[in-house]
Design an enzyme around this catalytic site. Structure first.
Site, PDB file in Angstrom:
ATOM      1  N   VAL A 134       2.758   1.018   3.262  1.00  0.00           N
ATOM      2  CA  VAL A 134       2.430  -0.159   4.055  1.00  0.00           C
ATOM      3  C   VAL A 134       3.128  -1.363   3.432  1.00  0.00           C
ATOM      4  O   VAL A 134       3.060  -1.570   2.218  1.00  0.00           O
ATOM      5  CB  VAL A 134       0.908  -0.395   4.117  1.00  0.00           C
ATOM      6  CG1 VAL A 134       0.600  -1.642   4.945  1.00  0.00           C
ATOM      7  CG2 VAL A 134       0.202   0.818   4.710  1.00  0.00           C
TER       8      VAL A 134
ATOM      9  N   GLY B  28       0.835  -1.195   0.000  1.00  0.00           N
ATOM     10  CA  GLY B  28       0.000   0.000   0.000  1.00  0.00           C
ATOM     11  C   GLY B  28       0.864   1.236   0.000  1.00  0.00           C
ATOM     12  O   GLY B  28       2.003   1.220   0.465  1.00  0.00           O
TER      13      GLY B  28
ATOM     14  N   ASP C 277     -12.477  10.131   8.419  1.00  0.00           N
ATOM     15  CA  ASP C 277     -12.174   9.736   7.036  1.00  0.00           C
ATOM     16  C   ASP C 277     -12.666   8.320   6.783  1.00  0.00           C
ATOM     17  O   ASP C 277     -11.949   7.477   6.230  1.00  0.00           O
ATOM     18  CB  ASP C 277     -10.671   9.837   6.768  1.00  0.00           C
ATOM     19  CG  ASP C 277     -10.362   9.842   5.275  1.00  0.00           C
ATOM     20  OD1 ASP C 277     -11.275  10.094   4.471  1.00  0.00           O
ATOM     21  OD2 ASP C 277      -9.198   9.591   4.912  1.00  0.00           O
TER      22      ASP C 277
ATOM     23  N   GLY D 102       0.700   5.731   0.245  1.00  0.00           N
ATOM     24  CA  GLY D 102      -0.001   6.988   0.433  1.00  0.00           C
ATOM     25  C   GLY D 102       0.910   8.152   0.121  1.00  0.00           C
ATOM     26  O   GLY D 102       2.035   7.979  -0.360  1.00  0.00           O
TER      27      GLY D 102
ATOM     28  N   LYS E 145       3.194  -0.108   8.775  1.00  0.00           N
ATOM     29  CA  LYS E 145       3.008   1.202   8.165  1.00  0.00           C
ATOM     30  C   LYS E 145       4.145   2.105   8.605  1.00  0.00           C
ATOM     31  O   LYS E 145       4.443   2.213   9.800  1.00  0.00           O
ATOM     32  CB  LYS E 145       1.670   1.815   8.589  1.00  0.00           C
ATOM     33  CG  LYS E 145       1.354   3.138   7.892  1.00  0.00           C
ATOM     34  CD  LYS E 145      -0.053   3.607   8.223  1.00  0.00           C
ATOM     35  CE  LYS E 145      -0.406   4.886   7.497  1.00  0.00           C
ATOM     36  NZ  LYS E 145      -1.791   5.335   7.802  1.00  0.00           N
TER      37      LYS E 145
END
Length: 701
Positions: free
Chosen positions: A430, A423, A542, A425, A443
């Site tokens: 991640v 993952g 969120d 961002g 993370k």
């Protein structure tokens, strides 16, 4: 590199002469993957003749530019057709993703040579990096319009820009060097859509596009600009015109409820005034409503909202309004002490007698309250001295307990073996990892987050600390399990959680149709997790399908608490929803934001309930919300105008009636009217029981 905006200094990097490196080329695609990597694809050779089909990645992660290096991407199953003059962006593409990144390199258009045929196909390249050899490979996918709608005509030399994970193109040269003036946008969930962005712009090619903030400090939207380029017949002498800072179109920012008139508003959008409306993007004027009445104090985004009651606005919040359709007049039935002028009042005010009575009540209550407060303070002073010593001792004990707990969840980075990235961002990544023979998720900050940390920017650090502070105090079956946290030797903080093998709820919903029993169970598990979060006096802020993870055993868990915040306990209003006076400003993702958050006013836990309603819609529809909207409609101000006018994603009559009612209650425009997650859970329990018995109302179950 530059020290300020008046001193730009170019540095020739080591990648210029390093080996291997790409061959010299022009009119190629260059797109940023993240803050340290750039991907280059295709292009023409030095004589603008022979095209290339190779793909390269520049690793610019080293602080010393002389150590930057190129690496060629192995393309599978075969390279794209060689081309130059095409456009590209590294964005999410429907139907294309790698094992660690939902984004792909999107390629459109181009040509095998100048002045000949042009390509009108769209391709996406999913990039993978081997964790052992660090070599890159890529898999090409031909991008097909899922709904069969038209795609842009082929072209070369056109302007393109990536904006908010979408790709915008304008103008260029089409087949037989025809000059184009149309404009299109690739919306990362919906594919290619024609736009009116290029309206008013002359046919132009070999130009650049940029998206910049508005020059008006009071306008928070962004605008599209064309810079440079050529006009005229490309087969003769090129006539170049400087188009810098000339904004020819504003439908990117002027959505419904706004208008654009160059003679009045110059290059900026203006909101329609009360009593008027504009229903389409790029309107040059607002039309007058019948009776000149609108729901809000500003204009409407549709004629359907011209004569609609709004109790808070029309009746000052102290009455129930209705519309006299014969005269297009809004009438108020005032409540409490409030009265209007005559039987056909249009506003509610407090009468003089009511004000006098109210003042008498306030004075009497204040006197009694002052006396009771004096007695209470006198008693408190007597007790205070007796408990002071005991309190001091307990505080010292508490400090020792906190230190012991902190040491308990600290993880030594030497205990962690990082695997592949799963993952990514803006400031964090991640990874799948192994910790004490357990496969986990880690993370941590990426290069961008680490650079911000070294520059003294505390935002990235604060997000990590906020998420750790919540996760280490939570143990719930529907919240991702936290194991501990630590700091790598390079200064990057990290934390370890359980690995959710099936990925995000968005991924699961996109994979295949789900039975209603599964959908309802997902909804119930999310509500259970969020009920626990609110019980800890926290707001997520969120909540969306990409922040909900699905385990190997097919259970949904709430994750990503970086934007969470504490509930202000001083103010409670409506159906158990606390109101946060001091928290203002939008936080989260626009498509899931509650109207009070978009407006920037105080908000509380009810914003999570609104976001949950949109997630409920996603679970039922198994689609992205607001799929019918164009780019201009997805900006915060345009979305706020829709929500103010009570617009919501459409619900199918095939859904269970009780489910539709629950969704409507959860995204109610009034925060105090939304249910708590405890109430939501009870409603879903009832619906699940009806499904088990085969009695789910008018649903197809």
């Amino acid at each position: 590199f530059f020290n300020n905006f008046n001193e730009f200094n170019w540095t020739l990097t080591g990648a210029t002469t390093a080996s291997p490196r790409p061959r010299t080329r022009a009119m190629h695609v260059a797109a940023m993957i993240d803050g340290t990597r750039m991907v280059v694809a295709g292009g023409f050779d030095s004589f603008i003749a022979g095209p290339y089909s190779d793909v390269w990645i520049l690793d610019a992660g080293n602080p010393d530019p002389q150590l930057w290096a190129w690496q060629e991407v192995a393309q599978l199953p075969e390279p794209m057709m060689a081309r130059g003059g095409h456009c590209g962006a590294f964005i999410p593409v429907h139907g294309c993703s790698s094992s660690h990144d939902p984004r792909c390199l999107l390629i459109f258009g181009g040509a095998p040579s100048l002045g000949g045929d042009v390509f009108e196909d769209t391709w996406a390249l999913a990039l993978e990096q081997d964790p052992g050899t660090l070599n890159y490979s890529g898999t090409w996918t031909l991008v097909i319009q899922a709904d069969g709608t038209p795609t842009p005509p082929g072209r070369i030399g056109f302007g393109s820009v990536e904006s908010q994970n979408n790709l915008i193109i304008v103008g260029g040269l089409g087949a037989n060097t025809s000059i184009l003036s149309d404009s299109w946008v690739y919306l990362h969930h919906f594919g290619w859509k024609p736009t009116s962005y290029g309206d008013g712009l002359p046919g132009v090619y070999y130009h650049s596009l940029v998206v910049v903030p508005s020059q008006d400090p009071s306008n928070a939207t962004r605008q599209l600009q064309a810079i440079g380029g050529a006009v005229g017949n490309p087969n003769t002498v090129l006539s170049f015109e400087d188009l810098q800072f000339v904004q020819y179109w504003t439908s990117l920012t002027c959505g419904p409820g706004f208008y654009y008139d160059p003679a009045v508003t110059r290059q900026f959008c203006a909101r329609c005034e009360a009593g008027t409306y504009s229903a389409s993007a790029g309107a040059t004027a607002c039309q007058t409503c019948a009776g000149a009445i609108t729901t809000n104090t500003t204009g409407a985004s549709s004629s359907a909202f011209c004569n609609t009651c709004n109790n808070d606005v029309s009746c000052n919040g102290h009455g129930i309004c209705s519309v006299d359709m014969d005269t297009s007049t809004i009438l108020c039935d005032c409540t409490g002490l409030y009265r209007g002028s005559g039987s056909r009042t249009t506003t509610c005010t407090v009468p003089v007698v009511g004000i006098i009575l109210l003042c008498i009540v306030v004075v009497a209550a204040s006197t009694v309250g002052a006396y009771l407060l004096w007695r209470r303070q006198r008693r408190a002073r007597v007790l205070l001295h007796g408990v002071a010593a005991e309190l001091s001792t307990k505080l010292l004990e508490r400090e020792h307990e906190v230190l012991e707990l902190s040491a308990a969840w600290r993880i030594d980075p030497a205990e962690v073996a990082l695997g592949e990235r799963i993952g990514q961002g803006a400031e964090g990544d991640v990874y799948q990892a192994v910790w004490h023979d357990i496969t986990v998720a880690i993370k941590t900050m990426n290069a961008i987050g680490l650079s911000l940390l070294s520059d003294g920017d505390g935002k990235a650090q604060a997000l990590f600390e906020r998420e750790i502070a919540l996760l280490r105090t939570v143990r719930h079956p529907n919240i991702v399990l936290f194991f501990g946290a630590g700091t790598f030797v390079d200064g990057r903080p990290f934390f370890v959680t359980e690995l959710m093998h099936r990925g995000t709820l968005r991924t699961v919903l996109d994979a295949q149709p789900l039975p209603w029993t599964t959908r309802l169970r997902y909804a119930r598990e999310i509500a259970s997790g969020m009920e626990h979060v609110h019980g800890l006096q926290r707001i997520h802020r969120d909540l969306k399908s990409t922040n909900l993870l699905v385990s190997r055993s097919d259970h949904v868990k709430v994750a990503d608490f970086g934007t969470s915040t504490l509930i202000n306990r001083r103010s409670v209003s409506g159906r158990g929803n606390r109101r946060l006076e001091s928290t203002q400003g939008p936080v989260g993702t626009v498509l899931w934001m509650a109207p009070e958050m978009l407006e920037g006013r105080g908000y509380g836990p009810a914003v999570d309930v609104y976001s949950y309603a949109v997630v409920l819609w996603e679970i039922a529809a198994q689609a992205m919300p607001w799929a019918h909207l164009g780019t201009a409609d997805l900006f915060p101000l345009a979305m706020l105008a829709r929500l103010r006018n009570s617009e919501r994603p459409a619900m199918s009559l095939d859904w269970p009636r009780a489910y539709r009612v629950l969704v409507a209650e959860c995204w109610d425009g009034r925060p105090a009217a939304r249910p708590s997650f405890m109430g939501i859970g009870l409603a879903l329990d009832t619906l699940l029981a009806e499904v088990d018995l085969g009695r789910a109302g008018d649903s197809p179950l």
